[in-house]
Design an enzyme around this catalytic site. Structure first.
Site, PDB file in Angstrom:
ATOM      1  N   GLU A  40     -62.249  29.841  73.202  1.00 36.03           N
ATOM      2  CA  GLU A  40     -62.587  30.604  72.003  1.00 36.03           C
ATOM      3  C   GLU A  40     -63.513  31.776  72.326  1.00 36.03           C
ATOM      4  O   GLU A  40     -64.454  31.643  73.103  1.00 36.03           O
ATOM      5  CB  GLU A  40     -63.276  29.658  71.012  1.00 36.03           C
ATOM      6  N   LYS A 111     -59.042  31.157  62.362  1.00 35.35           N
ATOM      7  CA  LYS A 111     -59.798  29.907  62.281  1.00 35.35           C
ATOM      8  C   LYS A 111     -60.165  29.585  60.834  1.00 35.35           C
ATOM      9  O   LYS A 111     -60.734  30.414  60.121  1.00 35.35           O
ATOM     10  CB  LYS A 111     -61.054  30.034  63.143  1.00 35.35           C
ATOM     11  N   CYS A 146     -62.145  25.197  67.928  1.00 33.57           N
ATOM     12  CA  CYS A 146     -63.512  24.673  68.012  1.00 33.57           C
ATOM     13  C   CYS A 146     -63.896  23.765  66.829  1.00 33.57           C
ATOM     14  O   CYS A 146     -63.488  22.618  66.774  1.00 33.57           O
ATOM     15  CB  CYS A 146     -64.490  25.837  68.162  1.00 33.57           C
TER      16      CYS A 146
END
Length: 265
Positions: A40, A111, A146
């Site tokens: 990421e 995300k 994440c």
């Protein structure tokens, strides 16, 4: 399937352009792999909040161009980690890019779960709204980034969409490394899927990173695990084992809550 997980450090003394060249070279070295995964926000560092705005780029910006060429040069499917994407009509996004072996963009994932508890990424970036899957020869990837790893409903949605291999691109902190390993294995077991999780090494904006990228099979067995430092983790696995596991131990068929009509990639 042969997967190469590239765990790099984000050195604050290294320019973004230099890092792009270095990462592109590492990707090219993985020629012969089927899938290559990057972490990421490797252009800035996941905790370098002040860099997000300065280094944000359009979707088809310099990182897109460099990674598309690297994927094509190596002839691999490349999950190019994520970038701070500047949408001309909206906020910044933490956006992952996936390229085909021909260098074409196969998918982009913004995300959904932003980390920070009303600061940092949580206020600097917008939230994505769409689950994203990518069909590869032999498997379907489900994309996550994440902090998403803490939200099992996202992964169950990816499984409903046909995912058999769950990819996690992360910049996970060392102080919660035990959670990283635990959650990666949990997501694999509960979804009877492979998990390919790529983190970063080193320190980003004063935050030590966990490293320890990991590949887990549908029974929760760890197939490969990196250490704390920069490393390319390479592992071979049979992606068909996800379907076999679901047939041999059909727990997913016994679900009673949260069922939705299946969505296919």
């Amino acid at each position: 399937m042969r997967a190469s997980v590239i765990q790099i450090a984000v050195d604050e003394g290294e320019s973004v352009e230099s890092r792009r060249r270095r990462v592109a070279s590492l990707v090219r070295e993985q020629a012969g792999a089927d899938l290559v995964v990057l972490p990421e926000l490797w252009t800035t560092g996941a905790f370098a909040y002040e860099e997000f705005g300065r280094e944000a780029e359009p979707l088809e910006g310099p990182t897109y161009e460099a990674m598309a060429k690297a994927a094509s040069d190596a002839g691999v499917w490349l999950h190019a980690g994520s970038i701070p994407e500047r949408d001309p009509d909206g906020p910044l996004y933490n956006t992952s890019l996936v390229f085909s072996p021909s260098g074409d963009l196969a998918a982009a994932y913004r995300k959904i779960h932003r980390f920070g508890f009303d600061k940092g990424e949580a206020v600097l970036m917008g939230a994505g709204a769409e689950l994203v899957t990518v069909r590869l020869p032999g498997t379907v990837l489900g994309l996550s980034t994440c902090y998403d790893l803490r939200f099992p409903e996202l992964f169950r949605g990816l499984v409903d969409a046909g995912a058999e291999t769950l990819v996690v691109s992360a910049g996970w902190p060392e102080r919660r490394r035990s959670h990283w390993t635990l959650l990666a294995q949990a997501r694999a077991v509960e979804n009877q899927s492979f998990v390919v999780a790529c983190g970063t090494a080193g320190t980003h904006a004063g935050v030590p990173q966990a490293g320890h990228s990991i590949v887990v099979d549908p029974w929760g067995e760890v197939l490969a695990r990196a250490g704390a430092d920069e490393e390319v983790l390479t592992v071979e696995f049979d992606p068909g084992k996800a379907a076999t596991t679901r047939e041999q131990f059909p727990a997913l068929k016994d679900r009673m809550l949260g069922l939705e009509p299946p969505r296919r990639p």
